[in-house]
Design an enzyme around this catalytic site. Structure first.
Site, PDB file in Angstrom:
ATOM      1  N   GLY A 109      19.956  -9.150  28.863  1.00  0.00           N
ATOM      2  CA  GLY A 109      21.263  -8.530  28.778  1.00  0.00           C
ATOM      3  C   GLY A 109      22.463  -9.410  29.023  1.00  0.00           C
TER       4      GLY A 109
ATOM      5  N   ASP B  63      24.732  -8.531  33.476  1.00  0.00           N
ATOM      6  CA  ASP B  63      25.491  -7.718  32.539  1.00  0.00           C
ATOM      7  C   ASP B  63      25.880  -6.409  33.206  1.00  0.00           C
ATOM      8  OD1 ASP B  63      22.824  -6.952  32.686  1.00  0.00           O
ATOM      9  OD2 ASP B  63      22.620  -6.522  30.564  1.00  0.00           O
TER      10      ASP B  63
ATOM     11  N   ASP C 165      23.133  -1.198  38.151  1.00  0.00           N
ATOM     12  CA  ASP C 165      23.119   0.246  38.365  1.00  0.00           C
ATOM     13  C   ASP C 165      22.355   0.545  39.661  1.00  0.00           C
ATOM     14  OD1 ASP C 165      20.550  -0.140  37.160  1.00  0.00           O
ATOM     15  OD2 ASP C 165      21.267   0.629  35.260  1.00  0.00           O
TER      16      ASP C 165
ATOM     17  N   PHE D  38      24.671   5.823  30.142  1.00  0.00           N
ATOM     18  CA  PHE D  38      23.884   4.797  29.460  1.00  0.00           C
ATOM     19  C   PHE D  38      24.767   4.135  28.403  1.00  0.00           C
ATOM     20  CE2 PHE D  38      20.928   3.040  26.381  1.00  0.00           C
ATOM     21  CZ  PHE D  38      20.073   2.348  27.219  1.00  0.00           C
TER      22      PHE D  38
ATOM     23  N   ASP E  69      21.193  -3.164  25.535  1.00  0.00           N
ATOM     24  CA  ASP E  69      20.490  -2.599  24.388  1.00  0.00           C
ATOM     25  C   ASP E  69      19.899  -1.228  24.661  1.00  0.00           C
ATOM     26  OD1 ASP E  69      17.057  -3.235  24.478  1.00  0.00           O
ATOM     27  OD2 ASP E  69      18.386  -3.674  26.157  1.00  0.00           O
TER      28      ASP E  69
END
Length: 176
Positions: free
Chosen positions: A46, A101, A104, A153, A160
Site C-alpha cells: 500500500g 499508507d 486503522d 473502506f 486496494d
C-alpha cells in the site's frame, strides 16, 4: 463513481489534498531529523505511492527500504499480520521512520514495533498518510499523520480492494 470487482466507490480525497498532507508530513520529519540521516521504511504494498511522493519532497540525506506486511482480505482486516518480505540491513543505532499508507486497527504497527525493537534502533517513528482514529485500538504513538478519516473502506493512491485501485491518483470510499 468507479467499479472495482463487485463494489462501487465514490470520490473521497483529491490528489491536491493528498499532496498537501504529504508536504506537511515531510516538513515535520525534516524538522525532527535536522542532524540525522533517517531510514524510511515503506510498508508494502500500500505505501509505495506515499513513499514515492514523500521521497521526492524530502530534501535532506536519507535512506529508504521496504518491508511487506499483509493483514487484509477483501474489505476486512484478518487481525493477523504476516511479514512477507523483511528488512535485510543492520539498523542498530539508526533512526527509523515507518511510512504507512493507512493506520486503522494498529495491528501492523504492533508487529513493526516488535520487529524494530529487536534491531536496537535509536528512534522508532511512525508516519501515516491516512489515520482512522475510530478504528485504532493500540497505544503506540503515531508521530506524523497526514489526514484523519472516518472508519470507511477506501481505495486509491496505493490502497486496494482485492488487488484493484492502487493506481488511482485520488482516494475513493466504498459507496454506502
Amino acid at each position: 463513481m468507479i467499479q472495482l470487482h463487485d463494489k462501487q466507490f465514490v470520490p473521497f480525497i483529491s490528489a491536491k489534498e493528498i499532496d498537501f498532507a504529504i508536504t506537511k508530513m515531510v516538513q515535520q520529519v525534516e524538522d525532527d531529523f535536522i542532524d540525522e540521516i533517517p531510514v524510511f521504511v515503506g510498508v508494502l504494498n500500500g505505501a509505495f505511492m506515499v513513499v514515492s511522493d514523500f521521497m521526492k519532497q524530502y530534501k535532506k540525506p536519507c535512506e529508504v527500504s521496504f518491508i511487506k506486511m499483509a493483514s487484509y482480505e477483501g474489505t476486512s482486516t484478518t487481525n493477523e499480520v504476516k511479514q512477507l518480505i523483511g528488512i535485510n540491513q543492520d539498523l542498530t543505532g539508526r533512526s527509523v521512520v515507518i511510512i504507512e499508507d493507512i493506520v486503522d486497527t494498529g495491528n501492523t504497527l504492533v508487529e513493526l514495533k516488535e520487529l524494530f525493537k529487536k534491531q536496537n534502533v535509536k528512534h522508532f517513528k511512525i508516519a501515516t498518510l491516512f489515520f482512522k482514529p475510530e478504528a485504532y485500538t493500540k497505544d503506540i504513538k503515531i508521530d506524523y499523520i497526514g489526514i484523519r478519516i472516518p472508519n470507511k473502506f477506501i481505495v486509491g493512491f496505493g490502497l486496494d480492494y482485492d488487488g484493484l485501485g492502487r493506481n488511482l491518483s485520488e482516494v475513493y470510499k466504498l459507496k454506502e
